[in-house]
Scaffold this motif. Structure first.
Motif, PDB file in Angstrom:
ATOM      1  N   GLN A   1      14.665   7.698 -18.782  1.00  0.00           N
ATOM      2  CA  GLN A   1      14.938   7.582 -20.259  1.00  0.00           C
ATOM      3  C   GLN A   1      14.476   6.173 -20.926  1.00  0.00           C
ATOM      4  OE1 GLN A   1      19.101   8.162 -21.193  1.00  0.00           O
ATOM      5  NE2 GLN A   1      19.381   9.584 -19.423  1.00  0.00           N
TER       6      GLN A   1
ATOM      7  N   TRP B   1      11.985   5.721 -24.111  1.00  0.00           N
ATOM      8  CA  TRP B   1      12.227   4.778 -25.502  1.00  0.00           C
ATOM      9  C   TRP B   1      11.128   3.795 -25.451  1.00  0.00           C
ATOM     10  CZ3 TRP B   1      15.208   5.970 -29.085  1.00  0.00           C
ATOM     11  CH2 TRP B   1      16.514   6.925 -29.013  1.00  0.00           C
ATOM     12  N   TYR B   2      10.607   3.376 -24.470  1.00  0.00           N
ATOM     13  CA  TYR B   2       9.581   2.222 -24.743  1.00  0.00           C
ATOM     14  C   TYR B   2       7.987   2.901 -24.834  1.00  0.00           C
ATOM     15  CZ  TYR B   2       6.684  -1.668 -23.204  1.00  0.00           C
ATOM     16  OH  TYR B   2       5.456  -2.642 -23.302  1.00  0.00           O
TER      17      TYR B   2
ATOM     18  N   VAL C   1       8.477   6.111 -27.825  1.00  0.00           N
ATOM     19  CA  VAL C   1       9.240   5.518 -29.221  1.00  0.00           C
ATOM     20  C   VAL C   1       8.575   4.261 -29.662  1.00  0.00           C
ATOM     21  CG1 VAL C   1      11.142   5.061 -30.238  1.00  0.00           C
ATOM     22  CG2 VAL C   1      11.362   6.890 -28.614  1.00  0.00           C
ATOM     23  N   PHE C   2       8.723   3.021 -29.137  1.00  0.00           N
ATOM     24  CA  PHE C   2       8.449   1.914 -29.553  1.00  0.00           C
ATOM     25  C   PHE C   2       6.737   1.779 -29.583  1.00  0.00           C
ATOM     26  CE2 PHE C   2      12.920   1.089 -28.820  1.00  0.00           C
ATOM     27  CZ  PHE C   2      13.245   0.361 -30.157  1.00  0.00           C
TER      28      PHE C   2
ATOM     29  N   SER D   1       9.995  -4.943 -28.290  1.00  0.00           N
ATOM     30  CA  SER D   1      10.176  -3.465 -27.879  1.00  0.00           C
ATOM     31  C   SER D   1      10.623  -3.463 -26.468  1.00  0.00           C
ATOM     32  CB  SER D   1       8.578  -2.889 -28.244  1.00  0.00           C
ATOM     33  OG  SER D   1       7.747  -3.444 -27.282  1.00  0.00           O
TER      34      SER D   1
ATOM     35  N   CYS E   1      14.624  -3.936 -26.930  1.00  0.00           N
ATOM     36  CA  CYS E   1      14.961  -2.657 -27.665  1.00  0.00           C
ATOM     37  C   CYS E   1      15.086  -1.558 -26.915  1.00  0.00           C
ATOM     38  CB  CYS E   1      14.223  -2.265 -29.032  1.00  0.00           C
ATOM     39  SG  CYS E   1      14.465  -3.629 -29.992  1.00  0.00           S
ATOM     40  N   ALA E   2      13.885  -1.073 -26.267  1.00  0.00           N
ATOM     41  CA  ALA E   2      13.945   0.030 -25.251  1.00  0.00           C
ATOM     42  C   ALA E   2      14.954  -0.006 -24.079  1.00  0.00           C
ATOM     43  CB  ALA E   2      12.653   0.248 -24.795  1.00  0.00           C
TER      44      ALA E   2
ATOM     45  N   ILE F   1      18.699   0.182 -25.716  1.00  0.00           N
ATOM     46  CA  ILE F   1      18.988   1.557 -26.264  1.00  0.00           C
ATOM     47  C   ILE F   1      19.185   2.495 -24.977  1.00  0.00           C
ATOM     48  CG2 ILE F   1      17.982   3.553 -27.406  1.00  0.00           C
ATOM     49  CD1 ILE F   1      16.741   1.519 -29.527  1.00  0.00           C
ATOM     50  N   GLY F   2      18.089   2.232 -24.042  1.00  0.00           N
ATOM     51  CA  GLY F   2      18.204   3.247 -22.830  1.00  0.00           C
ATOM     52  C   GLY F   2      19.545   2.950 -22.015  1.00  0.00           C
TER      53      GLY F   2
END
Length: 309
Positions: A133, A137-138, A141-142, A176, A179-180, A183-184
């Motif tokens: 996950q 996200w990393y 997504v970012f 980023s 954030c990743a 969020i994860g």
């Protein structure tokens, strides 16, 4: 009565003696292990001192909450990493709690669609490895966001690019990687917290709901003022374990390149070649953090328990 009292005193004496013997044997074992470790390291020309931490670090930290330069010491680098870890842990614990409570309540909703969304969320995120996950996200997504200055602007409130998120109002920008990781950790941990919350609510007798309904209370008010405070007695003990997992899982920051205490310790180990000292520092750090979390949650748990008079 005197015979029973004597037997009880004898039992306590044997119990205390057994514990004392265990502590002595444990201390002897620890001393032997420490002596052998020191002897083996000495044969290889390695000492157990921590003086190397006062040497110049010679590496940069991109996201530092306090001033840090490559000319600073390893000690300061580790402090920066520790502060970065604290930031991730604190935000992830708070956000995962709110998301988990929301999903847990949704799982008990009378709305069929809301229940199914909560079920899919829990089953998908809880049964997918956290590391996977974080990579999603990393990388997916970012890193797929546009490069600066071609950022995605959201009504002037925030801008997104592959380097991170910027919020002009708060004069704050985060990477980023941060954030990743947050969020994860948040979404993964919230899936477990949701089931804890759901189980805690279901543990409350239906009579509580019926009594509140008879008094004319709305379902939302009943849940907030009557059911949830009672459910906290069931929720807090397993919730403590999830908070501890968040603290320990934050060490996966190294997988997405976020410079927390574990990542900076790895860099320090690679440069100094002092594996034992670095491992001891990491063990002491995570142990202390876990004990603090457990202490705080135990204090909260005592406050919500029913006190018999």
């Amino acid at each position: 009565m005197s015979t029973a009292t004597n037997n009880l005193k004898a039992w306590w004496s044997w119990r205390m003696a057994a514990q004392l013997v265990f502590l002595v044997l444990l201390a002897i074992l620890a001393a032997i292990v420490w002596r052998n470790l020191g002897s083996n390291l000495q044969q290889r020309g390695i000492t157990l001192d921590f003086g190397f931490l006062n040497s110049q670090a010679s590496f940069n930290i991109r996201e530092a909450p306090i001033d840090f330069k490559p000319t600073d010491t390893y000690w300061r680098a580790l402090i920066v990493g520790l502060l970065n870890s604290f930031k991730v842990m604190a935000i992830a614990i708070v956000s995962a709690t709110f998301v988990g409570i929301g999903i847990g309540v949704a799982r008990l909703s009378n709305n069929w669609l809301l229940r199914q969304v909560g079920l899919v969320y829990v089953e998908v995120l809880r049964n997918t490895p956290l590391l996977l996950q974080l990579f999603f996200w990393y990388a997916a997504v970012f890193l797929s966001l546009p490069k600066p200055p071609d950022s995605i602007d959201v009504w002037g409130i925030a801008s997104f690019n592959n380097e991170g998120v910027s919020v002009p109002i708060l004069q704050m920008s985060v990477s980023s990687e941060f954030c990743a990781l947050v969020i994860g950790l948040t979404l993964y941990s919230a899936a477990f917290i949701a089931e804890i919350v759901r189980g805690g609510i279901l543990a409350i007798a239906k009579g509580q709901w019926e009594a509140a309904k008879a008094l004319g209370l709305k379902p939302g008010t009943t849940l907030r003022l009557i059911i949830f405070p009672q459910a906290m007695r069931v929720i807090i003990p397993p919730l403590t374990s999830q908070y501890l997992n968040i603290a320990k899982n934050s060490s996966l920051a190294i997988a997405v390149g976020y410079e927390d205490i574990y990542a900076i310790s790895s860099t320090t180990f690679n440069q100094t070649g002092r594996p034992v000292q670095i491992v001891l520092l990491l063990m002491a750090t995570y142990l202390t953090i876990s004990l603090i979390i457990s202490l705080v949650m135990n204090l909260i748990n005592r406050r919500v328990q029913i006190r018999e008079r």
